[in-house]
Design a protein around this motif. Structure first.
Motif, PDB file in Angstrom:
ATOM      1  N   HIS A 240     -10.708 -59.696 -61.042  1.00  0.00           N
ATOM      2  CA  HIS A 240     -10.101 -58.518 -61.669  1.00  0.00           C
ATOM      3  C   HIS A 240      -9.887 -57.469 -60.576  1.00  0.00           C
ATOM      4  O   HIS A 240     -10.847 -56.934 -60.017  1.00  0.00           O
ATOM      5  CB  HIS A 240     -10.991 -57.956 -62.776  1.00  0.00           C
ATOM      6  CG  HIS A 240     -10.455 -56.668 -63.343  1.00  0.00           C
ATOM      7  ND1 HIS A 240      -9.312 -56.601 -64.101  1.00  0.00           N
ATOM      8  CD2 HIS A 240     -10.919 -55.384 -63.246  1.00  0.00           C
ATOM      9  CE1 HIS A 240      -9.077 -55.346 -64.449  1.00  0.00           C
ATOM     10  NE2 HIS A 240     -10.051 -54.584 -63.936  1.00  0.00           N
ATOM     11  N   VAL A 241      -8.624 -57.211 -60.245  1.00  0.00           N
ATOM     12  CA  VAL A 241      -8.261 -56.282 -59.174  1.00  0.00           C
ATOM     13  C   VAL A 241      -7.663 -55.039 -59.807  1.00  0.00           C
ATOM     14  O   VAL A 241      -6.783 -55.123 -60.669  1.00  0.00           O
ATOM     15  CB  VAL A 241      -7.270 -56.923 -58.179  1.00  0.00           C
ATOM     16  CG1 VAL A 241      -7.042 -56.005 -56.999  1.00  0.00           C
ATOM     17  CG2 VAL A 241      -7.780 -58.274 -57.709  1.00  0.00           C
ATOM     18  N   ASP A 242      -8.161 -53.885 -59.404  1.00  0.00           N
ATOM     19  CA  ASP A 242      -7.700 -52.610 -59.961  1.00  0.00           C
ATOM     20  C   ASP A 242      -7.698 -51.556 -58.860  1.00  0.00           C
ATOM     21  O   ASP A 242      -8.308 -51.729 -57.798  1.00  0.00           O
ATOM     22  CB  ASP A 242      -8.608 -52.182 -61.117  1.00  0.00           C
ATOM     23  CG  ASP A 242      -7.927 -51.131 -61.989  1.00  0.00           C
ATOM     24  OD1 ASP A 242      -6.805 -50.712 -61.639  1.00  0.00           O
ATOM     25  OD2 ASP A 242      -8.527 -50.743 -63.012  1.00  0.00           O
ATOM     26  N   PHE A 243      -7.002 -50.431 -59.133  1.00  0.00           N
ATOM     27  CA  PHE A 243      -6.987 -49.317 -58.196  1.00  0.00           C
ATOM     28  C   PHE A 243      -8.368 -48.677 -58.135  1.00  0.00           C
ATOM     29  O   PHE A 243      -9.087 -48.626 -59.140  1.00  0.00           O
ATOM     30  CB  PHE A 243      -5.966 -48.254 -58.614  1.00  0.00           C
ATOM     31  CG  PHE A 243      -4.551 -48.760 -58.668  1.00  0.00           C
ATOM     32  CD1 PHE A 243      -3.866 -49.057 -57.520  1.00  0.00           C
ATOM     33  CD2 PHE A 243      -3.910 -48.930 -59.880  1.00  0.00           C
ATOM     34  CE1 PHE A 243      -2.563 -49.514 -57.561  1.00  0.00           C
ATOM     35  CE2 PHE A 243      -2.612 -49.389 -59.934  1.00  0.00           C
ATOM     36  CZ  PHE A 243      -1.944 -49.688 -58.775  1.00  0.00           C
ATOM     37  N   ALA A 244      -8.728 -48.188 -56.978  1.00  0.00           N
ATOM     38  CA  ALA A 244      -9.997 -47.488 -56.782  1.00  0.00           C
ATOM     39  C   ALA A 244      -9.728 -46.147 -56.131  1.00  0.00           C
ATOM     40  O   ALA A 244      -8.829 -46.012 -55.305  1.00  0.00           O
ATOM     41  CB  ALA A 244     -10.950 -48.324 -55.921  1.00  0.00           C
ATOM     42  N   GLN A 245     -10.532 -45.147 -56.546  1.00  0.00           N
ATOM     43  CA  GLN A 245     -10.368 -43.797 -56.007  1.00  0.00           C
ATOM     44  C   GLN A 245     -11.374 -43.579 -54.883  1.00  0.00           C
ATOM     45  O   GLN A 245     -12.583 -43.690 -55.086  1.00  0.00           O
ATOM     46  CB  GLN A 245     -10.575 -42.764 -57.112  1.00  0.00           C
ATOM     47  CG  GLN A 245     -10.194 -41.360 -56.687  1.00  0.00           C
ATOM     48  CD  GLN A 245     -10.151 -40.417 -57.878  1.00  0.00           C
ATOM     49  OE1 GLN A 245     -10.478 -40.835 -58.982  1.00  0.00           O
ATOM     50  NE2 GLN A 245      -9.752 -39.182 -57.642  1.00  0.00           N
ATOM     51  N   ALA A 246     -10.851 -43.276 -53.680  1.00  0.00           N
ATOM     52  CA  ALA A 246     -11.697 -43.079 -52.505  1.00  0.00           C
ATOM     53  C   ALA A 246     -11.374 -41.742 -51.860  1.00  0.00           C
ATOM     54  O   ALA A 246     -10.210 -41.316 -51.816  1.00  0.00           O
ATOM     55  CB  ALA A 246     -11.483 -44.215 -51.501  1.00  0.00           C
ATOM     56  N   ARG A 247     -12.408 -41.086 -51.343  1.00  0.00           N
ATOM     57  CA  ARG A 247     -12.212 -39.783 -50.709  1.00  0.00           C
ATOM     58  C   ARG A 247     -11.373 -39.897 -49.434  1.00  0.00           C
ATOM     59  O   ARG A 247     -10.572 -39.015 -49.125  1.00  0.00           O
ATOM     60  CB  ARG A 247     -13.564 -39.158 -50.387  1.00  0.00           C
ATOM     61  CG  ARG A 247     -14.323 -38.673 -51.605  1.00  0.00           C
ATOM     62  CD  ARG A 247     -15.483 -37.781 -51.193  1.00  0.00           C
ATOM     63  NE  ARG A 247     -16.431 -38.500 -50.378  1.00  0.00           N
ATOM     64  CZ  ARG A 247     -17.509 -39.134 -50.862  1.00  0.00           C
ATOM     65  NH1 ARG A 247     -17.738 -39.119 -52.168  1.00  0.00           N
ATOM     66  NH2 ARG A 247     -18.338 -39.755 -50.056  1.00  0.00           N
ATOM     67  N   ASP A 248     -11.565 -40.999 -48.706  1.00  0.00           N
ATOM     68  CA  ASP A 248     -10.796 -41.170 -47.472  1.00  0.00           C
ATOM     69  C   ASP A 248      -9.304 -41.285 -47.761  1.00  0.00           C
ATOM     70  O   ASP A 248      -8.469 -40.715 -47.046  1.00  0.00           O
ATOM     71  CB  ASP A 248     -11.287 -42.404 -46.724  1.00  0.00           C
ATOM     72  CG  ASP A 248     -12.730 -42.251 -46.256  1.00  0.00           C
ATOM     73  OD1 ASP A 248     -13.196 -41.113 -46.195  1.00  0.00           O
ATOM     74  OD2 ASP A 248     -13.370 -43.289 -45.958  1.00  0.00           O
TER      75      ASP A 248
END
Length: 508
Positions: A240-248
């Motif tokens: 299961h591949v989804d968008f992830a929120q990262a600070r960088d």
């Protein structure tokens, strides 16, 4: 589709490899092709015949059996189209033209378009895939694992909203025995991997180098992964591949947006500077040498404007001091010497303008006189004495010409009257200005006289007040003297009373 069938050829009576003699296709004894007939493919019994004609020099000839070839042709137009695309004249097998509109200069027919790769039905360029058509996923074989596609009938996997500048994906459903090496092996096909953060709970976060690589990684969502050929539960999983929120990612995206904004501001500033009018050249600082140059320029009529601007800038900068005052005074004197020249130039231009106006007025009056003469000719021709001798068409033309001439004359007459009216208004304005000036001078004289009278009246009033005060003081002194008879004081009182009476009479 065309069908060309060769049923048989006779054996050649010579060896073509050793024969160096030329073939005679159009000799004087007769043509090689003597007869040809093309029929539709429905009647295959009729065939084309070819016969040989002996050459004059008994040379060897090529023998072709008359029953050797069959050409069933269903559509002559298609045959002509094919020959047209080859740049050949569309001829039949017998030599007759199939279509008469072939242009040999262009190498093509005007009635049939040439074949292009974009024509439908040729299969050279595939048609575009519609966007709503489902993409068929295939099995992906890796070095240490295999990815099986999901069921195409199932709906696509759900994803969250894409964060701005997203380069990191969340990958869940990994096998329990999956290692970081296997993850790299699967997802390095999507692009360059910057970092991997793997958890113990069968999921990880992968950060790619570019944003478009995330879309490629989302393509693998829903695939079933199997490590090697094992069927153990710990060696399988569903990705299961989804968008992830990262600070960088967010920081890099904000930096990129700020850079784009700076570039846009710089581009806008450069455009404004390009459209801005050029600034005047800088003025040099004051020195004795520059002062002498400016003084020479001030004497030249052509360089006077530039020199005056420099002089003005020096004065505003505060370059005038006790040491340079004489130099500046001489330059100001040189500038003042141009006043008479400018006044004379203005007067000369005004004189030229007046002369031009006078010439224009004279020319316009001469034109009006000629128009009046032409209109008088039309009116005299319209009288009964001469009108009866003209034809109907001539009378019509004369009346039309007369109307046109009268309209043009009236326009020019109005223009001349407007010029005269303007001159009269200018003269009346001058008279009004003169009368107003005389009235102003008279009023100013009256005002000055009234002010002088007021001042005189005030001075006399002050003198009267002073005399009154003296009288009161004397009265007080007289009361204190116990009624002593003093003839001197009485004389003084009388004199004062007489002076007061004289002053009152002068006021009256």
């Amino acid at each position: 589709m065309f069908l060309v069938q060769y049923t048989g050829l006779n054996q050649l009576p010579f060896d073509p490899a050793n024969n160096n003699e030329p073939l005679q296709f159009g000799s004087a004894s007769g043509p090689l092709v003597t007869e040809g007939l093309i029929e539709n493919g429905g009647d295959s019994s009729k065939k084309r015949k070819r016969t040989n004609a002996p050459s004059a020099d008994n040379s060897r000839t090529l023998n072709v059996d008359s029953t050797a070839m069959t050409l069933p042709m269903s559509d002559p137009t298609a045959w002509a189209t094919a020959m047209n695309n080859l740049g050949m004249a569309p001829l039949g097998i017998a030599g007759q033209p199939i279509l008469p509109d072939f242009d040999p200069a262009l190498g093509m027919m005007t009635g049939i378009p040439p074949i292009t790769p974009m024509m439908p039905g040729l299969g050279i360029v595939p048609p575009p895939i519609p966007p709503d058509m489902p993409v068929v996923k295939e099995i992906i074989h890796c070095k240490s694992c295999t990815l099986f596609p999901p069921n195409p009938n199932l709906p696509p996997p759900a994803t969250r909203e894409r964060p701005p500048g997203c380069k990191t994906v969340f990958v869940g459903g990994l096998p329990e025995n999956g290692t970081e090496q296997i993850i790299v092996e699967v997802f390095e096909q999507c692009g360059e991997i910057i970092a991997i953060r793997k958890s113990k709970k069968n999921f990880c976060h992968i950060r790619f180098a570019e944003e478009y690589m995330v879309d490629k990684a989302l393509y693998l969502s829903g695939y079933r992964i199997r490590l090697g050929s094992s069927t153990d539960k710990k060696d399988t999983g569903r990705l299961h591949v989804d968008f992830a929120q990262a600070r960088d990612d967010l920081y890099e995206w904000e930096c990129k947006q700020r850079m784009l904004a700076r570039e846009e501001r710089h581009r806008r500033r450069m455009e404004e500077e390009r459209l801005r009018p050029p600034s005047p050249p800088p003025v040099v600082h004051y020195s004795d040498h520059e002062c002498s140059i400016v003084a020479e320029k001030l004497k030249d009529d052509s360089k006077f404007s530039e020199a005056v601007q420099t002089l003005l800038t020096w004065i505003e900068r505060g370059e005038v001091n006790r040491r340079s005052a004489n130099n500046f005074y001489s330059m100001i004197q040189s500038a003042n010497s141009h006043v008479r020249r400018l006044v004379n130039e203005k007067a000369a231009h005004e004189k030229d303008m007046e002369e031009a106006k006078e010439k224009f007025k004279q020319a316009l009056s001469g034109i009006l006189i000629q128009f009046e003469q032409i209109v008088a000719v039309y009116h005299s021709a319209s009288k009964q004495k001469a009108w009866d001798h003209f034809t109907k068409a001539q009378r019509k033309n004369i009346s039309v010409w007369c109307k046109q001439a009268e309209e043009i004359r009236n326009i020019h007459n109005d223009e001349l009257m407007g010029i005269r009216r303007e001159e009269e208004m200018e003269m009346s304005d001058d008279e009004i200005e003169e009368t107003t000036e005389t009235k102003e001078t008279e009023e100013s004289a009256l005002v000055s006289q009234t002010e002088a009278l007021k001042e005189e009246n005030d001075s006399l009033r002050w003198q009267l007040d002073a005399y009154r005060n003296e009288v009161e003081l004397l009265k007080q002194e007289q009361g204190k003297a116990h009624r002593e008879d003093d003839p001197n004081k009485e004389q003084q009182l009388k004199l004062l009373q007489q002076a007061l009476q004289g002053m009152q009479q002068s006021f009256m």
